[in-house]
Design an enzyme around this catalytic site. Structure first.
Site, mmCIF file in Angstrom:
data_model
loop_
_atom_site.group_PDB
_atom_site.id
_atom_site.type_symbol
_atom_site.label_atom_id
_atom_site.label_comp_id
_atom_site.label_asym_id
_atom_site.label_seq_id
_atom_site.Cartn_x
_atom_site.Cartn_y
_atom_site.Cartn_z
ATOM 1 N N LYS A 1 41.201 -101.702 42.654
ATOM 2 C CA LYS A 1 42.005 -102.408 43.660
ATOM 3 C C LYS A 1 42.337 -101.483 44.823
ATOM 4 C CE LYS A 1 44.933 -105.606 42.275
ATOM 5 N NZ LYS A 1 44.927 -105.429 40.862
ATOM 6 N N HIS B 1 8.983 -122.632 19.760
ATOM 7 C CA HIS B 1 8.836 -122.061 18.419
ATOM 8 C C HIS B 1 9.724 -122.718 17.368
ATOM 9 C CE1 HIS B 1 10.822 -119.464 15.444
ATOM 10 N NE2 HIS B 1 9.591 -119.340 15.028
#
Length: 881
Positions: free
Chosen positions: A22, A837
């Site tokens: 910050k 698959h």
């Protein structure tokens, strides 16, 4: 002694370790021309270190956090409370107090109202926001109150939520330090948040603005609703005006309080249109400075916008690169290949090399995953329907997302054109394949697939012999050259035709049995225990290994704690260990090249770590009696035979039934002989990958011995060409490895979209859920039947603790999951289609299965009773008894 207090004007992004995310961002913001940032300063991490970490009592309490689990709320609460109390009681040295007072005077005096916020060193970063993990104090007045708030911010590094967050995300409690931001308060008429990319759709061209009267904390905390404005290129494209009945204002004595809003303002638009456009321009200026989309806090005071904070938006998926100024649409290759995890850089380069040798593009890379640009297909009148039809077989949600894109006429009008890559059959084109298809179809020769497999494995044996003993540049050259053999095998017309023949025979049987007899998905049962399905055999053969293990109790106990490095050595010391070793090694010779995510060559193969098979082996022993492999195989063959006889008998009773039965019998025979081969192509690639990797990791071990890299796995973060260069030169930039590893870890946490545009917009598809039972989760029916059971939500094979009768719920599966399929009675997956698959193996084992169920692993709870309808494609959540 370090720098204890720094003004914003003395801070930039290079001081992240000193002022946290910050603070560094505020320093950068203060230097941008035309951006107003209220005056402020940072009490640095040096102050935190010297006051908090160097206190002996606090240090002991921090050490006591190690070993806690994120879900151990009671112990976290107790430990955190003790730490916070100790920190809030610390004395702030006079030198730090003087620096704070001096900077407060520069702000306008000792009683200037301030906001005091934490700024952790792991906060507001590109890879992890840590947003809201520490505390904020508003309208703090006077040096004594500010210093008290600084102490409270230090203590808030150990709130329950902050401690649990760090544990959950793997951050060391000592690796995160706290700076404190002290900023002159602005008492705004309106305030809010601005995202320079749409937080809902991720579209980078849309700015989203939330606005409310008074302090922005009111709607950040959920106290009130905010207006939302969406802006694109200087044009407001959407407004949602919220009713606001109260606002948060500063109290004269400090702190904040709620005030009612007079009725005349409650339904008013919070910002004028001109102000909205000013904010968009301000956001784009800030975004340009930081080089990526931003989450910006702003306040409107005295007619001017003030920026209180800016941080990167960490949840956006990277946009695939495009440099022609045109619109593009990309689809995820991973969703088509049932591998949505991020690839390591070495895996990316191998995948690219394979596609180069095939004469295809591997697509573009975004977030360490492959995406295919389908703009050309969508603009082609003939390729567009073929593309959508093809995707319907693999991932309906992807296909439907593309249909959504096609409805946006303005966007489609600007799509890039080009050559489609849909039909790519090698140099000979499709004609040789068509000839072989007809020939194989007529002959229906059961020897074809074994011949193809034998030929492929002969080339693997040749590679294994030829690569033995090769090192250095010669090794890399041999691996690269072998990809030409891979390309030749891939484009072999007979092989391609054999795979197509099995798939098309399944489609024919399903279509005609439903039309003639009303039977849905009839081919599912016919494909059970089909010939030459290597992936199905992988699961069944592990049952035989389990039968060897179960005869030796000492071995079973050993496997529960076996270590990768000493796995086989430990077996040798046990009664029955030699027999178990032989059985496992035999299995690894046949299937050890598999693992989860195995198309990324960097993934750990079973042959590298046999302990990966232990949960599956122990599960088989727990769930099945001896001889289960033979029983399952015979049961599958019997079911297939019974289904074929039943269907053919019913067909013969129809008008023209003799001819229909004859055609159907031929297609059913083709399914039995050819559908198993569909799974072989990937297995054949992995046979080679195992050989490549074993040789390459020997080279990596030599680099460790030479001191070039720290551990063999460092090479995973190099391309194959870079790896080759490092072996040749012995030189490596260590920072490159660290940078790529950090980026890969970040990308791995992101959820890849099925479809994304060049504007960054994530486009989602949907199902037509109109005919589903109320509350059912929609998906795609891929293996028929209806089954009820306990859901086992499994995200990795390491969690594979299942009991017979459980239903597997997961994100996706690849061939390495096949051994788990023998232990469950149904399958639910988030990703997949009819011919992927998991669907193929579910049909092989006769398991009802539904795929493409969005967020299944989140919406279905582990242990919940569910009903899977694999015939109509949905999952129902049932009340547990």
């Amino acid at each position: 002694m370090g720098a204890y207090v720094l003004g914003f004007h003395d801070i930039d992004k290079t001081q992240l370790g000193l002022v946290g995310g910050k603070g560094a961002n505020l320093g950068e913001l203060s230097a941008i021309h035309g951006v107003r940032v209220p005056y402020g300063f940072c009490v640095t991490t040096d102050a935190y270190r010297d006051v908090v970490e160097h206190d002996a009592a606090v240090s002991v309490l921090i050490d006591e956090l190690s070993g806690l689990r994120a879900d151990d709320r009671a112990r976290i609460a107790t430990a955190g409370a003790r730490l916070r109390t100790a920190i809030e009681g610390l004395t702030v040295p006079e030198e730090i107090r003087r620096d704070i007072v001096r900077h407060l005077h520069e702000a306008g005096g000792d009683h200037v109202p301030c906001a005091v916020r934490s700024s952790a060193t792991a906060e507001d970063l590109p890879s992890s926001s840590f947003a809201g993990q520490q505390d904020t104090y508003l309208n703090i007045q006077g040096a004594t109150a500010v210093i008290d708030s600084v102490r409270r911010c230090w203590a808030s590094l150990f709130t329950d939520r902050a401690v649990a967050y760090r544990i959950q995300n793997g951050f060391d409690h000592r690796a995160v330090r706290l700076s404190v931001v002290v900023q002159q308060m602005v008492f705004p008429d309106a305030a809010g948040i601005m995202f320079t990319a749409d937080p809902v759709s991720s579209n980078r061209t849309v700015v989203s603005i939330d606005a409310g009267f008074g302090l922005g904390e009111a709607f950040v905390s959920g106290l009130v609703n905010a207006d939302n404005y969406r802006v694109r290129a200087g044009r407001i494209i959407d407004k949602k005006i919220a009713t606001q009945t109260k606002e948060l204002r500063a109290s004269p004595s400090g702190g904040t309080h709620e005030l009612p809003i007079e009725p005349a303002r409650q339904h008013a638009q919070k910002l004028g249109d001109e102000q909205i456009l000013q904010l968009e321009e301000l956001g784009r200026r800030i975004e340009t400075h930081f080089g990526k989309p931003q989450d910006i806090e702003w306040a409107l005071y005295d007619g001017m916008f003030h920026v209180l904070q800016s941080r990167p938006i960490t949840t956006l998926y990277p946009v695939p690169p495009a440099h022609d100024g045109k619109n593009h649409v990309y689809i995820s290759y991973g969703h088509r290949q049932m591998m949505t995890d991020a690839f390591a850089p070495l895996g990316l380069s191998f995948f690219t090399l394979l596609h180069d040798k095939l004469g295809r593009t591997a697509g573009v890379v975004a977030g360490d995953r492959f995406y295919k640009d389908v703009s050309a297909e969508l603009t082609s009148s003939w390729a567009r329907p073929a593309t959508l039809k093809s995707l319907d077989q693999v991932d309906v949600l992807m296909a439907n997302a593309l249909r959504t894109v096609l409805k946006r006429k303005d966007f489609v009008a600007s799509l890039a054109h080009g050559r489609t890559s849909m039909l790519d059959f090698g140099e000979g084109g499709p004609l040789p394949i068509a000839r072989q298809y007809l020939k194989l179809s007529r002959a229906d020769d059961p020897r074809v697939v074994p011949d193809l497999i034998e030929h492929t494995e002969a080339t693997v044996d040749l590679l294994r012999r030829d690569i033995a003993g090769k090192t250095g540049d010669e090794l890399f050259a041999r691996i690269i050259d072998d990809h030409a053999v891979l390309a030749e095998l891939t484009f072999d017309p007979r092989s391609v035709a054999a795979a197509f023949l099995g798939i098309q025979s399944v489609n024919w049987v399903n279509k005609h049995m439903e039309a003639w007899l009303g039977e849905k998905n009839a081919a599912d049962a016919i494909a059970q225990s089909a010939d030459h399905n290597v992936v199905a055999a992988m699961g069944l053969d592990l049952l035989d290994v389990a039968d060897v293990v179960r005869r030796h109790p000492d071995v079973m106990r050993y496997l529960e704690t076996a270590d990768r490095a000493t796995f086989f050595a430990g077996l040798a010391e046990l009664e029955g260990g030699d027999a178990v070793r032989d059985a496992i090694q035999g299995y690894l010779r046949a299937y050890g090249m598999h693992c989860a995510g195995d198309i990324d060559i960097t993934r750990t193969r079973w042959s590298e770590d046999p302990t990966l098979l232990v949960p599956l082996l122990l599960s088989n022993i727990k769930n099945f009696p001896p001889g289960e492999r033979r029983r399952k195989a015979e049961q599958g063959r019997a079911e297939a035979e019974r289904t074929m006889n039943d269907l053919l008998e019913r067909l013969r009773k129809l008008p023209g039934g003799t001819g229909k039965a004859k055609k159907a019998a031929r297609k059913m025979s083709l399914i039995r002989h050819f559908i198993g081969y569909r799974e072989y192509s990937k297995h054949s690639l992995l046979l080679r990958y195992e050989i490549y990797k074993r040789a390459l990791m020997e080279e990596a071990a030599k680099l460790v011995e030479r001191g070039v890299i720290k551990k063999p796995e460092d090479v995973y973060f190099l391309s194959i060409d870079e790896f080759r260069a490092v072996v040749n030169t012995g030189e490596l930039d260590e920072a490159l490895i660290a940078q790529r590893r950090e980026a890969h870890e970040t990308y791995q946490k992101l959820t890849p979209p099925r479809v994304i545009t060049s504007e960054g917009e994530v486009v989602s598809g949907a199902y037509d859920a109109g005919s589903l039972p109320r509350g059912a989760l929609a998906g795609i029916a891929v293996s028929s039947g209806v089954v009820e059971g306990r859901a086992r939500v499994i995200r990795s094979m390491a969690e594979a603790d299942v009991e017979e009768g459980d239903i597997l719920v997961t994100v996706f599966t690849d061939p390495s999951w096949s051994p788990l399929f023998v232990s469950v009675k149904g399958v639910v997956m988030e990703v997949g289609g009819v011919m992927t698959h998991g669907a193929v193996v579910a049909r092989e084992y006769g398991l009802p299965a539904v795929v493409g169920v969005e967020a299944a692993t989140r919406l279905i709870k582990d242990g919940q009773l569910i009903r899977v309808n694999g015939t109509d494609g949905y999952v129902e959540l049932l009340p547990n008894p």
